[in-house]
Design an enzyme around this catalytic site. Sequence first.
Site, PDB file in Angstrom:
ATOM      1  CB  CYS A  96      53.620  91.755 106.792  1.00 54.88           C
ATOM      2  SG  CYS A  96      53.806  90.207 105.905  1.00 54.88           S
TER       3      CYS A  96
ATOM      4  CG  HIS B  48      57.701  91.157 109.121  1.00 57.03           C
ATOM      5  ND1 HIS B  48      56.573  91.403 109.868  1.00 57.03           N
ATOM      6  CD2 HIS B  48      57.374  90.182 108.244  1.00 57.03           C
ATOM      7  CE1 HIS B  48      55.608  90.593 109.470  1.00 57.03           C
ATOM      8  NE2 HIS B  48      56.061  89.845 108.488  1.00 57.03           N
TER       9      HIS B  48
ATOM     10  CD  GLU C 201      57.898  93.805 112.177  1.00 56.00           C
ATOM     11  OE1 GLU C 201      58.019  94.623 111.244  1.00 56.00           O
ATOM     12  OE2 GLU C 201      57.082  92.857 112.159  1.00 56.00           O
TER      13      GLU C 201
HETATM   14  N1  GLN Z   1      48.870  86.523 106.076  1.00 55.78           N
HETATM   15  C1  GLN Z   1      49.671  87.266 105.157  1.00 55.78           C
HETATM   16  C2  GLN Z   1      50.507  86.375 104.258  1.00 55.78           C
HETATM   17  O1  GLN Z   1      50.745  85.242 104.568  1.00 55.78           O
HETATM   18  C3  GLN Z   1      50.548  88.265 105.885  1.00 55.78           C
HETATM   19  C4  GLN Z   1      51.611  87.632 106.711  1.00 55.78           C
HETATM   20  C5  GLN Z   1      52.196  88.552 107.746  1.00 55.78           C
HETATM   21  O2  GLN Z   1      51.640  89.598 108.044  1.00 55.78           O
HETATM   22  N2  GLN Z   1      53.315  88.148 108.321  1.00 55.78           N
HETATM   23  O3  GLN Z   1      50.963  86.817 103.229  1.00 55.78           O
END
Ligand code: GLN
Length: 544
Positions: free
Chosen positions: A386, A515, A517
């Site tokens: 992410c 994600h 995970e």
């Molecule tokens: N801050 C980033 C976004 O909002 C990444 C979010 C995250 O890593 N869950 O896109």
Amino acid sequence: MAKYIFVAGGVMSGIGKGISTASIGKILKAKGFKVSAIKIDPYINVDAGTMNPVEHGEVFVTDDGLECDQDVGNYERFLDLSLTEDNYLTTGRVYQTVIQKERNLEYNGRCVEVVPDIPNEVINKIETLAEKTRADFILIEIGGTVGEYQNLLFLEAARLLKLKNPKGVVFVLVSYLPVPGMLGEMKTKPTQMASRLLNEAGIQPDIILARSSHLLDEPRKRKLSIFCNVAPEDVISAVDAKSIYEVPVVYAEAKLGNRILEKFEMDPKKNEMAMWEEFTKKIEKSTDPIQIGIVGKYFESGKFTLMDSYISVIESIKHACWHYERAPEITWLSAEKYEENAKNLEELKQYDGIIVPGGFGNRGTEGKIKAIKFLRENKIPFFGLCLGMQLATIEFARNVCGLKNASSTEFDPNCQEPVIDVMAGQKDLIKEKKYGGTMRLGAYNCDLKADTRAFNAYKGKTISERHRHRYELNNKYRPVLEKKGLVLAGINPENDLVEIVELKDHPFFVAVQFHPEFKSRPLIPHPLFREFVGAAIESRTRLR
Ligand code: GLN
């Protein structure tokens, strides 16, 4: 008719109620029953997305896009199920439903009251899950500790459900038995008091799980039995386990499943713990270490410094390591020290692989970018999640494509080269301060490009992964990034969003906007974590 098992915690928080709940579910599933579970978080927050991660822990995301407590992740991992928004409740969610029903005149114009309307709505939600899943058992974990004001209405719901359904409800108290250093003796009194507090709420525990650093001995078992009004065989010793995945085996050996079934006057249909037992034996056998670093940020909490909470990332690394019978050694590395002094980057060479996980806000991002550059240049396996993918893209844009001012509009709203930009539709939400539950959340499809690491890992063309973000790779920069060698390995077909970037000629350089995970399971490690750890093992073998 589903049977209901409530799990409440005594004495203090953090004693493993979630793991105990998941373990009971695992044992009943192994006995041939269909199981589902609900986590109740007594917070007013409608979901976990707006809770303080340092206090509350990881935000877990379901396929249908609910931001919930990390225990829902434990249920998914132990029960090998994909859960939904019906598997999580907060005080805020319950009140929100009741108020909405009141506005819709669904109470036929009568006065709506905290009792019984709030507990009744809790029961309604529990029964809805039972109907939708057609499960034999619904486990309900009540967050917090008995005696707290905040979870009282949920205990009230448990009491009322038992009143309605006397043979269909069992109460489990997970309690803590301290062994104070100055006494060197296990004390039962706090658990006696916790049991009394449950009695005050009109609830008699049927089973006590006695969590402690030591095994519960016979005299203390008898004491708890007498003072808590529970049969001695229903006081079960739950000594600290080496791994959370051993807990179902420990409970099964203590006959916990049989005791629960007897209370419902039911017989087991089968006993299928063998695969899980094999898995725990494999964990024991995995002694050869593999060093994985996570580059993140730290938080101050009074006199303590806490790491950002990434339980699913940590569990996913473990699942993948055990797959190769290797012992995961996971180290938390502070991104900020790479900003203070570039020499600190040298320490990254000690690791077999590095993960840059998700995150929000500016702090530590420059340090993470420096780390990614170091990993790219020194050919150390790197896996970005992410925010990790967004930073890998910024690093590549700056240092390979020559776009010196590349950044994300999250860190610099006026940046000249917004290679990472806020997603269409998110700008207005931010302007209107509509933050709760409005990110790009839950499962989306992604098409994989042939001959990429991702394609070879998943062994398929279309995948589905869970998301939680507001920013994305800006499509305007795709041509220049690709021209310089960034492989755009996965694209979301509906919205044409880049979901995976990778590099060729590197032992492992893969970063994903989603994600992964959240979908790794103990017996089925996630394909990308599996490949990442595989590459880490290879590079370790090559270098040492
Ligand atoms: N801050 C980033 C976004 O909002 C990444 C979010 C995250 O890593 N869950 O896109």
